[in-house]
Write a protein that holds these residues in place. Structure first.
Motif, mmCIF file in Angstrom:
data_model
loop_
_atom_site.group_PDB
_atom_site.id
_atom_site.type_symbol
_atom_site.label_atom_id
_atom_site.label_comp_id
_atom_site.label_asym_id
_atom_site.label_seq_id
_atom_site.Cartn_x
_atom_site.Cartn_y
_atom_site.Cartn_z
ATOM 1 N N UNK A 28 0.240 -18.610 3.362
ATOM 2 C CA UNK A 28 0.370 -17.846 2.119
ATOM 3 C C UNK A 28 1.651 -17.026 2.131
ATOM 4 N N UNK A 29 2.263 -16.932 0.957
ATOM 5 C CA UNK A 29 3.443 -16.103 0.735
ATOM 6 C C UNK A 29 3.092 -15.128 -0.371
ATOM 7 N N UNK A 30 3.407 -13.860 -0.174
ATOM 8 C CA UNK A 30 3.144 -12.837 -1.177
ATOM 9 C C UNK A 30 4.179 -12.953 -2.285
ATOM 10 N N UNK A 31 3.732 -13.066 -3.532
ATOM 11 C CA UNK A 31 4.626 -13.101 -4.685
ATOM 12 C C UNK A 31 4.661 -11.701 -5.273
ATOM 13 N N UNK A 32 5.776 -10.995 -5.072
ATOM 14 C CA UNK A 32 5.861 -9.600 -5.500
ATOM 15 C C UNK A 32 5.883 -9.448 -7.014
ATOM 16 N N UNK A 33 6.173 -10.517 -7.755
ATOM 17 C CA UNK A 33 6.199 -10.417 -9.214
ATOM 18 C C UNK A 33 4.802 -10.247 -9.801
#
Length: 188
Positions: free
Chosen positions: A62-67
């Motif tokens: 998983x990658x955190x999407x800051x948007x």
């Protein structure tokens, strides 16, 4: 012919300076923002605080999407991406029962153009003891899953979407991550 005074020249230069600063802010900051990546690495071996004392352990990869991530004291949202699959969790204050929370989430799903809920809604629970309901939905070219939990005056809504191939590959890891949801009793 009118003569320009030193004061008028100073005022003109000051005004041009303000215009240049506003132009720099108006065009420069969005350009810098677009140049920064929206994805941030996130640890997948420890709980991530979503908001209001609710945590989840992100699935591997998983990658955190800051948007789409907005943590908070009384509510919060987090958006993870696993390749092309979108895994979102929203925590909000809620004064109702699980059935009402599930009906509200299903309504929001079907209110989006082209989306429809499919199949039966099933009971689901987390390792931390949260009881919830889960189901599926479709959209043009995409499939999705949803789950909703109610705890301590909060609703915890999970939505997952992606094309069928990507979704099929990542769904077991996402479901394992969803089972790690917990409410740790932080003040509301």
């Amino acid at each position: 012919m009118a003569r320009i005074t030193r004061r008028q020249l100073t005022n003109l230069l000051g005004a041009l300076g303000v215009v240049a600063t506003l132009g720099g802010l108006g065009y420069g900051l969005p350009a810098i923002d677009r140049s920064l990546p929206s994805g941030r690495a996130v640890r997948t071996d420890e709980p991530y605080l979503i908001g209001a004392g609710v945590t989840v352990v992100p699935p591997p990869g998983a990658v955190l999407d800051v948007t789409g991530t907005r943590p908070g004291e009384t509510e919060g949202t987090v958006l993870f991406r696993l390749g092309a699959v979108r895994y979102a969790i929203a925590v909000r204050p809620f004064d109702g029962d699980l059935e009402a929370a599930a009906a509200r989430l299903r309504k929001r799903i079907v209110d989006a153009t082209g989306y429809q809920v499919t199949g039966a809604q099933l009971a689901v629970s987390t390792a931390g003891g949260l009881a919830g309901l889960q189901g599926g939905y479709t959209a043009p070219g995409r499939g999705g899953r949803y789950a909703v939990f109610v705890a301590d005056g909060l609703t915890i809504e999970v939505t997952v979407s992606g094309d069928d191939l990507d979704l099929g590959r990542t769904l077991p890891a996402i479901e394992a991550g969803t089972r790690t949801l917990r409410r740790d009793g932080a003040p509301r």
